[in-house]
Design a protein around this motif. Structure first.
Motif, mmCIF file in Angstrom:
data_model
loop_
_atom_site.group_PDB
_atom_site.id
_atom_site.type_symbol
_atom_site.label_atom_id
_atom_site.label_comp_id
_atom_site.label_asym_id
_atom_site.label_seq_id
_atom_site.Cartn_x
_atom_site.Cartn_y
_atom_site.Cartn_z
ATOM 1 N N LEU A 283 0.820 -1.210 0.000
ATOM 2 C CA LEU A 283 0.000 0.000 0.000
ATOM 3 C C LEU A 283 0.851 1.255 0.000
ATOM 4 C CD1 LEU A 283 -2.982 -0.718 2.461
ATOM 5 C CD2 LEU A 283 -3.101 -0.296 0.008
ATOM 6 N N GLY A 286 3.840 0.236 -3.120
ATOM 7 C CA GLY A 286 3.505 -0.505 -4.333
ATOM 8 C C GLY A 286 4.502 -1.611 -4.605
ATOM 9 N N GLU A 315 6.596 -6.076 -7.744
ATOM 10 C CA GLU A 315 5.777 -4.893 -8.038
ATOM 11 C C GLU A 315 4.322 -5.227 -7.758
ATOM 12 O OE1 GLU A 315 6.539 -1.861 -9.256
ATOM 13 O OE2 GLU A 315 8.653 -2.044 -9.880
ATOM 14 N N LEU A 316 3.713 -4.501 -6.815
ATOM 15 C CA LEU A 316 2.307 -4.711 -6.456
ATOM 16 C C LEU A 316 1.599 -3.354 -6.453
ATOM 17 C CD1 LEU A 316 2.720 -7.267 -3.495
ATOM 18 C CD2 LEU A 316 1.994 -7.767 -5.835
ATOM 19 N N PRO A 317 1.412 -2.770 -7.632
ATOM 20 C CA PRO A 317 0.834 -1.420 -7.696
ATOM 21 C C PRO A 317 -0.582 -1.346 -7.152
ATOM 22 C CG PRO A 317 0.936 -2.430 -9.874
ATOM 23 C CD PRO A 317 1.718 -3.302 -8.956
ATOM 24 N N ASP A 318 -1.297 -2.479 -7.135
ATOM 25 C CA ASP A 318 -2.662 -2.492 -6.615
ATOM 26 C C ASP A 318 -2.726 -3.005 -5.175
ATOM 27 O OD1 ASP A 318 -3.662 -1.606 -9.095
ATOM 28 O OD2 ASP A 318 -3.597 -3.649 -9.877
ATOM 29 N N GLY A 319 -1.559 -3.117 -4.536
ATOM 30 C CA GLY A 319 -1.528 -3.573 -3.147
ATOM 31 C C GLY A 319 -1.494 -5.087 -3.037
ATOM 32 N N PRO A 321 -2.576 -8.790 -2.936
ATOM 33 C CA PRO A 321 -3.667 -9.400 -3.703
ATOM 34 C C PRO A 321 -4.894 -9.694 -2.841
ATOM 35 C CG PRO A 321 -1.581 -10.426 -4.270
ATOM 36 C CD PRO A 321 -1.314 -9.528 -3.096
ATOM 37 N N GLU A 442 -8.859 -6.272 2.299
ATOM 38 C CA GLU A 442 -9.731 -7.406 1.995
ATOM 39 C C GLU A 442 -9.739 -8.448 3.106
ATOM 40 O OE1 GLU A 442 -11.781 -7.731 -0.485
ATOM 41 O OE2 GLU A 442 -11.211 -5.870 -1.480
#
Length: 443
Positions: A283, A286, A315-319, A321, A442
């Motif tokens: 978060l 990213g 790389e986790l640009p959407d946070g 999973p 989530e």
């Protein structure tokens, strides 16, 4: 610091492959010899322990000598120390420990050559002083202490010549011989681990990209009361210059129990920082630091942790999973029907298997998230290792075979499982559920 003499990384794939390919023959020879000794009346446990110790020494001597991908795989496996069966743990623990932060070092003339190639012929003008004796040596590079031209103490990370060719050759060969690593963690899908490492590790050879990752982490965690990320001073494709840190590797803490209550409180605080960083960095940055071993954290004099080595990053640009967070929540709250619907829909299960069996099989993954606080310790981790490795219960084994991990989630699960094992070595108590609730929407 190791005293092992450096030899140029052997680049020929035939020579490198031959060293690894010779291992199964040596292991098999020892098994036959041990069988003969037992027939002659030797103590079975003593024979087995002796063979295991020599296997461990040979396996990790080869990995350490090859450096590159072979040594990196050894480091990746070393975080599973707590899952090694008790009867063979000590020889492997000693051999694995040598790969956590040590490796053969480059001579000064090679170091100077690389610095001239990367920083220019006048590279010495950038420094007030440069220590030719390395402060640390690892899988694809080593670190030297220096003083920058403006007076700042800096760490100079220099990549081994030939590391790029060696890395790719090692990983291709190790994938063929991945069954060897069943000697260490029998339940580990070593072939999948090596494949995933190969995809990611070639990125580690680009030190400019690593420097960019480090800058992003440093900016996001600037002023954090628990975590420090050293500033990048300069970078080149095969050299990174960053802020020098005085501290002790977290790996040194995992090798012994806490000395007193005050140290135990510090360990609990460090574990809180590690888990919070894993959950929060997707978060906040990213990115997820994707190289779980204790050598990548240092304990500073003020009690904070410092995170280093940003070559392996997801790389986790959407946070984080969402599907993984939801599965963790269903497992933690013992909701087999909801868990199973989600796992089937997302390709985590292939085959007809009862949801209750799947929950029982993977349930321990969520043990730290079931209560307000949870104690990570070696006995708990060893129990999970023994449970998953037990092939006597056929129904249980078939459940494990029915599970599948989608490739896009493999790295994240490896990071989580790797740090779970390391925290068990550290022996610490953490309010992990509250951290998951704070940083994983989530969940």
């Amino acid at each position: 610091m190791t005293n092992t003499a450096y030899s140029e990384i052997p680049r020929g794939s035939v020579a490198r492959s031959a060293r690894i390919a010779a291992l199964p023959l040596a292991f098999g020879g020892r098994a036959v010899a041990g069988w003969g000794r037992r027939l002659a009346g030797a103590d079975a446990e003593q024979v087995s322990a002796s063979a295991m110790e020599r296997n461990a020494e040979q396996l990790f001597a080869v990995l350490g000598q090859l450096k590159g991908g072979a040594m990196k795989v050894g480091q990746a496996l070393s975080v599973y120390d707590s899952m090694i069966p008790a009867e063979i743990a000590e020889p492997y623990r000693q051999a694995l420990a040598k790969l956590q932060s040590c490796g053969p070092t480059m001579p000064a003339r090679t170091v100077h050559r690389v610095l001239a190639e990367q920083l220019g012929r006048d590279w010495r003008r950038r420094f007030r002083s440069f220590d030719d004796e390395p402060a640390a040596a690892a899988s694809v590079g080593q670190v030297h202490h220096a003083v920058w031209a403006d007076g700042r103490e800096v760490a100079v990370k220099i990549q081994y010549p030939g590391a790029d060719q060696a890395l790719d050759a090692d990983l291709r060969t190790l994938e063929r011989f991945s069954s060897l690593f069943a000697l260490i963690v029998p339940a580990l899908d070593a072939k999948a681990l090596v494949r995933e490492l190969r995809r990611r590790m070639l990125d580690e050879l680009d030190y400019r990209a690593e420097a960019d990752h480090q800058r992003r982490f440093a900016a996001a965690y600037a002023g954090d009361p628990r975590l420090h990320v050293p500033a990048v001073v300069a970078s080149a494709p095969k050299v990174i210059v960053s802020e020098w840190l005085d501290g002790v590797s977290l790996g040194a803490m995992t090798a012994r129990p806490a000395g007193d209550a005050a140290e135990q409180a510090l360990r609990d605080s460090w574990a809180h920082t590690i888990i919070e960083t894993m959950f929060s960095s997707p978060l906040r940055v990213g990115l997820l630091h994707a190289d779980p071993h204790p050598g990548n954290f240092m304990v500073l004099a003020d009690g904070r942790l410092a995170m280093i080595d940003f070559g392996a990053v997801a790389e986790l640009p959407d946070g984080f999973p969402p599907v993984l967070a939801r599965i963790l929540r269903h497992v933690a709250d013992a909701e087999p029907a909801k868990m199973m619907r989600l796992m089937l829909a997302e390709g985590f299960v292939g085959g007809d298997v009862p949801a209750e069996d799947v929950l029982r099989y993977i349930g321990a993954l969520a043990d730290p998230l079931r209560s307000r606080t949870f104690r990570f310790h070696r006995d708990w981790m060893a129990q999970q290792g023994s449970r998953v490795m037990d092939v006597r219960g056929r129904a249980f084994w078939e459940t494990g075979r029915s599970l599948a991990l989608p490739p896009q989630h493999m790295l994240i699960v490896r990071v989580l499982s790797g740090w779970t094992n390391i925290l068990a070595q550290l022996d610490c108590t953490v309010a992990a559920r509250a951290l998951a609730e704070a940083w994983l929407p989530e969940f």
